[in-house]
Each structure stands twice: as C-alpha cells, then as structure tokens.
Design a protein around this motif. Structure first.
Motif, short mmCIF file in Angstrom:
data_model
loop_
_atom_site.label_atom_id
_atom_site.label_comp_id
_atom_site.label_asym_id
_atom_site.label_seq_id
_atom_site.Cartn_x
_atom_site.Cartn_y
_atom_site.Cartn_z
N TRP A 3 0.86 -1.43 -0.13
CA TRP A 3 -0.07 -0.04 -0.18
C TRP A 3 0.66 1.16 0.01
O TRP A 3 0.47 2.56 0.13
N GLU A 4 2.25 1.00 -0.32
CA GLU A 4 2.99 2.31 -0.19
C GLU A 4 2.90 3.27 0.94
O GLU A 4 2.84 4.26 0.86
N LEU A 5 3.09 2.73 1.95
CA LEU A 5 3.02 3.34 3.50
C LEU A 5 4.34 3.62 4.15
O LEU A 5 4.45 3.98 5.42
N LEU A 27 0.27 -3.06 9.00
CA LEU A 27 1.13 -1.51 8.85
C LEU A 27 2.66 -1.90 8.56
O LEU A 27 3.48 -1.43 8.28
N ALA A 28 3.15 -2.81 9.83
CA ALA A 28 4.52 -3.02 10.04
C ALA A 28 4.98 -3.48 8.48
O ALA A 28 6.21 -3.48 8.38
N ALA A 29 4.39 -4.67 7.89
CA ALA A 29 4.76 -5.13 6.78
C ALA A 29 4.96 -3.99 5.47
O ALA A 29 5.73 -4.39 4.69
N ALA A 54 8.44 -8.16 11.09
CA ALA A 54 7.78 -8.26 10.00
C ALA A 54 8.10 -6.88 8.96
O ALA A 54 7.66 -6.68 7.87
N GLY A 55 8.95 -6.06 9.42
CA GLY A 55 9.43 -4.98 8.67
C GLY A 55 9.04 -3.70 9.03
O GLY A 55 9.60 -2.58 8.48
N ALA A 56 8.43 -3.18 10.24
CA ALA A 56 8.38 -2.04 10.65
C ALA A 56 9.85 -1.13 10.78
O ALA A 56 10.66 -2.04 11.48
N LEU A 57 9.96 -0.13 10.51
CA LEU A 57 11.05 0.87 10.69
C LEU A 57 11.19 1.21 12.04
O LEU A 57 12.55 1.45 12.61
N GLN A 58 10.18 1.32 12.89
CA GLN A 58 10.44 1.93 14.33
C GLN A 58 9.16 1.28 14.99
O GLN A 58 7.93 1.25 14.30
N PHE A 225 -5.63 -0.27 3.40
CA PHE A 225 -6.03 0.57 2.21
C PHE A 225 -6.65 1.96 2.42
O PHE A 225 -6.30 2.89 1.93
N LEU A 226 -7.37 2.07 3.68
CA LEU A 226 -8.13 3.48 3.81
C LEU A 226 -6.74 4.27 4.38
O LEU A 226 -6.89 5.71 4.31
N CYS A 227 -5.87 3.78 4.90
CA CYS A 227 -4.60 4.57 5.36
C CYS A 227 -3.99 4.97 4.30
O CYS A 227 -3.10 5.93 4.05
N SER A 228 -3.90 4.50 3.18
CA SER A 228 -3.02 4.57 1.86
C SER A 228 -3.44 5.58 0.86
O SER A 228 -4.84 5.78 0.85
N ASP A 229 -2.78 6.07 -0.05
CA ASP A 229 -3.02 6.86 -0.95
C ASP A 229 -3.95 6.38 -2.14
O ASP A 229 -4.60 7.07 -2.94
N ALA A 230 -4.09 5.08 -1.96
CA ALA A 230 -5.05 4.23 -2.79
C ALA A 230 -6.33 4.65 -2.55
O ALA A 230 -7.34 4.54 -3.66
#
Length: 249
Positions: A3-5, A27-29, A54-58, A225-230
C-alpha cells in the motif's frame, strides 16, 4: 500487499489482540513507524516484536488505560518525541458487554462509553494537532451500531456514536486533506466475539452469504487501504466488512 506506506507514522490502539494486532502487523509489513498501545503489556510487547520482524522501521509501545486522560497526554508526548508527528491514527480498542436494558447498570453503560467513545474522542483531539496534512484516521464502528443489538444496548449505542464523531470530524479537517473513515466489522474471529460464536457461531456463519466468519487480517487489509493514497478520495464513509451478513439498511 503493498500500500506504499513506507515511513508513515501510525498510532494503533488495542494492538495486543484481534483486529488491532492484525492492523499493526499489516502496517508493519509496509515499513511504517508505529506506536502501538494496549492495556495488556505482555501481549503488547509480543505484538511489538512481531511488528519489528515483519518490517516496521520503528516500533514504540505504550501500555496503559486510555480512559485515563493523563495517559492520553502521555501518548501525545510519545508521538511528539519518538515519532516527530503522525500520519495515521487507528483507535481499534473496544469492549463489548451484555445486559438487557432493564438490568443495564450505569457502571456498565459508563464503562462501555468511556472505552469505545470517550477515549477515541480524547485521543483524536490530542493527536490531531500533530497529524501531518494528508493524514488518515480510521475509526471502528460495528454492524450493531447501524442495526442495534438486543442485550447490547451500550455497545450498539457506542458504535453508532463513532459514526457521528467521524462524520463531524470530516468537516473540520478536510482543508488539511486529512481523511476520516469508519470500518464496520461484522462477525470476526476475535476474543471479543468468542462468547457469541460459542452460543451461535454456526448459525451466524450459515446466515452469512460467504458461509463463514471473518478473520482479523481481512479487516486489517481494509484499514491499510484506507490509510493509503490508494483511497485518497475516500472520505467520510462507513464501510461494512461482514461477508454480506447484513445486506439491507
């Protein structure tokens, strides 16, 4: 799903279990920066560790009761100091309790309202000044908030109130391109629904056109999805996630 977050800063409450935890992982992913919040410190620490893997930066954590306004202020301070602001707000914490209206105590009513509505309002009020333009808020209602639910008047009322809160905020923050949407989960396989499923889970699944209950991760992907620019032109909606269980009204 991408979702490009990446680098988006998110606060998620109710993150130790159920839909809140699934949302944190989704969201972590996406390589986000997270502040996860819950009363259950042990389970919250587990969620945080899985989010890091899972990949969260922080990943920052806050274990506390958000019906205590001082704790809401402490979350605001953590956002300011550790995240440097906010892009996404997902207050997923909530409770459900049962009593027929003639036996429903003031204490029951207040407890449900304080957790499901008041804490959401106070957290949103606290964090909105720190939210970046083009941010996204996703609030949680329920099918019960639209249709009512015998024996769960406080819960159903609290979830109806969330819709009014969200749609009111929409008109106040649109000039900053901040979007506010509501998800309305049906019967999802969570700890909160365990009693309902024990009593009539087979019946509810049979009544659902898809023939099953929902999974937390299915709700979490809609939230992502609702968090994303999509979903950049999706604003003020109430989105049922119920497998078609309630198709009317």
């Amino acid at each position: 799903m991408n979702w490009e977050l990446t680098h988006r800063r998110a606060v998620i409450t109710g993150a130790a279990n159920g839909i809140g935890r699934a949302t944190a992982l989704a969201l972590a992913a996406e390589a986000t920066r997270l502040l996860v919040v819950d009363l259950d410190a042990e389970r919250l620490a587990e969620t945080a560790q899985v989010c890091r893997s899972a990949g969260a930066l922080q990943v920052e954590t806050f274990a506390g009761d958000l019906t205590v306004v001082e704790n809401v202020r402490l979350v605001g301070e953590l956002v300011r100091k550790q995240l440097g602001g906010l892009d996404l707000l997902v207050p997923a914490a909530g409770i459900i309790e049962r009593d027929p209206i003639e036996q429903l105590s003031d204490e029951h009513w207040d407890r449900v309202m304080n957790i499901n509505v008041r804490a959401v309002f106070q957290l949103t009020r606290e964090l909105l000044p720190q939210m970046a333009d083009r941010g996204s808020i996703v609030l949680f209602s329920s099918d019960a908030g639209r249709r009512g639910s015998p024996g769960k008047a406080a819960y159903a009322t609290s979830k109806a109130a969330i819709i009014g809160l969200a749609r009111s905020i929409v008109g106040e923050v649109g000039s900053r391109q901040i979007r506010v949407n509501v998800v309305q989960p049906g019967f999802i396989e969570t700890q909160m629904n365990a009693r309902t499923f024990l009593e009539k889970g087979d019946v509810l699944a049979a009544e659902t056109p898809l023939g099953r209950h929902g999974r937390p991760e299915e709700v979490a992907q809609v939230v992502a999805f609702l968090c994303s620019d999509a979903s950049s032109f999706v604003n003020g909606i109430v989105l049922p996630i119920n497998g078609g269980h309630y198709m009317a009204g």
